[in-house]
Design a protein around this motif. Structure first.
Motif, short mmCIF file in Angstrom:
data_model
loop_
_atom_site.label_atom_id
_atom_site.label_comp_id
_atom_site.label_asym_id
_atom_site.label_seq_id
_atom_site.Cartn_x
_atom_site.Cartn_y
_atom_site.Cartn_z
N UNK A 58 0.87 -1.17 0.00
CA UNK A 58 0.00 0.00 0.00
C UNK A 58 0.91 1.23 0.00
N UNK A 59 0.64 2.16 -0.90
CA UNK A 59 1.46 3.36 -1.00
C UNK A 59 0.56 4.58 -1.16
N UNK A 60 0.91 5.66 -0.46
CA UNK A 60 0.13 6.89 -0.57
C UNK A 60 1.08 8.07 -0.71
N UNK A 61 0.76 8.96 -1.63
CA UNK A 61 1.51 10.21 -1.80
C UNK A 61 0.60 11.35 -1.36
N UNK A 62 1.10 12.15 -0.42
CA UNK A 62 0.29 13.22 0.17
C UNK A 62 1.11 14.50 0.29
N UNK A 63 0.40 15.62 0.39
CA UNK A 63 1.08 16.90 0.50
C UNK A 63 0.37 17.81 1.49
N UNK A 64 1.12 18.76 2.02
CA UNK A 64 0.60 19.80 2.91
C UNK A 64 1.58 20.97 2.82
N UNK A 65 1.07 22.17 3.03
CA UNK A 65 1.95 23.35 2.94
C UNK A 65 3.17 23.24 3.84
N UNK A 66 2.99 22.58 4.98
CA UNK A 66 4.09 22.47 5.94
C UNK A 66 4.90 21.19 5.75
N UNK A 67 4.42 20.30 4.86
CA UNK A 67 5.09 19.02 4.68
C UNK A 67 4.40 17.93 5.49
N UNK A 68 4.70 16.67 5.17
CA UNK A 68 4.10 15.52 5.85
C UNK A 68 5.04 14.99 6.93
N UNK A 69 4.49 14.83 8.13
CA UNK A 69 5.27 14.30 9.25
C UNK A 69 5.28 12.77 9.22
N UNK A 70 6.32 12.19 9.80
CA UNK A 70 6.37 10.74 9.93
C UNK A 70 5.59 10.27 11.16
N UNK A 71 5.23 11.20 12.01
CA UNK A 71 4.50 10.86 13.23
C UNK A 71 3.06 10.47 12.89
N UNK A 72 2.54 9.45 13.55
CA UNK A 72 1.16 8.98 13.43
C UNK A 72 0.82 8.41 12.06
N UNK A 73 1.80 8.23 11.19
CA UNK A 73 1.51 7.62 9.88
C UNK A 73 1.05 6.18 10.08
N UNK A 74 -0.02 5.81 9.37
CA UNK A 74 -0.63 4.49 9.55
C UNK A 74 -1.29 4.10 8.23
N UNK A 75 -1.02 2.86 7.79
CA UNK A 75 -1.70 2.31 6.63
C UNK A 75 -2.23 0.93 6.99
N UNK A 76 -3.43 0.61 6.50
CA UNK A 76 -3.97 -0.70 6.82
C UNK A 76 -5.11 -1.07 5.90
N UNK A 77 -5.43 -2.36 5.89
CA UNK A 77 -6.58 -2.87 5.13
C UNK A 77 -7.23 -3.95 5.97
N UNK A 78 -8.54 -3.89 6.15
CA UNK A 78 -9.20 -4.83 7.05
C UNK A 78 -10.64 -5.07 6.61
N UNK A 79 -11.21 -6.15 7.17
CA UNK A 79 -12.63 -6.44 6.92
C UNK A 79 -13.19 -7.21 8.10
N UNK A 80 -14.47 -6.93 8.38
CA UNK A 80 -15.19 -7.65 9.43
C UNK A 80 -16.50 -8.17 8.86
#
Length: 255
Positions: A58-80
């Motif tokens: 899983x890969x995501x490219x994101x942007x923000x005026x201040x830049x993207x922090x490595x803190x709290x980054x989370x990727x996942x895929x799930x099902x119930x």
């Protein structure tokens, strides 16, 4: 009691049971984080068999005026589904593209400790993306993105006799099977329509001759009349839980 099973996570990701970790909660507040691209398994369905060698990214490219922090980054895929739950999730590796944009990537690899989910969970899974900008903006899609996780299919074919006299009958057999995640074996996929196709020698296109349903063990059998040299194959269109598959063509020489 709700049974919660958790899948494998690799390359720095953490795999925890649902009782030990809570999925990120979606925030409804405005955020300056912009998702430019989200890719799950290169845009193709995630197809899992019964072995421990499966992997996907899983890969995501994101942007923000201040830049993207490595803190709290989370990727996942799930099902119930009912009492069954499965999740592949963890902390991605985020690499800055420039001052405002980063690409965060996480590769999941099954291993002997985790393996594949339950059969009931094949279908559309929720993809969760959580990111934070350097100035504190928080983004969470709340699992709104869907992606298919399917049980791998196999399809065989045999056309006989070989060679065959023109105008004589040919018997074409085969078997459609798919991964049984519960038992980690391949089992016949029953009562499924499968197309019998023929490609004349010297051509590149298969044409459908007829459609045959698999029997109670996933087997296929039908008779056709020999009219030309060429390749016979079975073709399965797939379902919401199982991907499409074509058998390799079996050449029959007509004499």
């Amino acid at each position: 009691m709700l049974i919660r099973s958790i899948g494998a996570v690799f390359t720095g990701a953490l795999a925890l049971s649902a009782s030990a970790v809570s999925a990120p909660v979606a925030h409804a507040t405005e955020t300056g984080v912009i998702i430019q691209k989200l890719s799950v398994n290169g845009g193709k369905p995630i197809v899992l068999g019964t072995s421990q060698t499966e992997s996907f990214t899983i890969s995501v490219t994101a942007s923000d005026d201040s830049g993207i922090s490595k803190d709290l980054a989370f990727l996942g895929i799930d099902r119930e589904v009912g009492n069954d739950y499965w999740s592949y999730h963890g902390t991605p590796k985020c690499t800055a593209v420039n001052a405002t944009t980063s690409t965060c990537t996480l590769t999941f690899k099954l291993d002997s400790g985790w393996g594949v989910p339950r059969n009931t969970l094949a279908g559309k899974w929720d993809v969760t993306v959580q990111l934070q900008s350097k100035d504190g903006d928080f983004y969470n899609n709340g699992g709104a993105t869907k992606h298919s996780v399917l049980r791998r299919s196999t399809l065989s074919v045999n056309a006989a006799p070989e060679p065959v006299a023109k105008g004589k009958p040919i018997t074409v057999t085969g078997k459609l099977a798919r991964a049984n995640w519960d038992k980690r074996v391949y089992a016949g996929y029953t009562n499924q329509p499968v197309k019998l196709q023929f490609r004349k020698a010297g051509t590149t296109t298969y044409k459908t001759v007829k459609t045959v349903n698999t029997n109670s063990t996933g087997n296929l059998s039908t008779k056709v009349t020999a009219a030309a040299d060429g390749y016979w194959r079975w073709s399965f269109a797939g379902t919401s839980t199982t991907p499409a598959v074509n058998a390799a063509g079996d050449y029959v020489d007509m004499r």
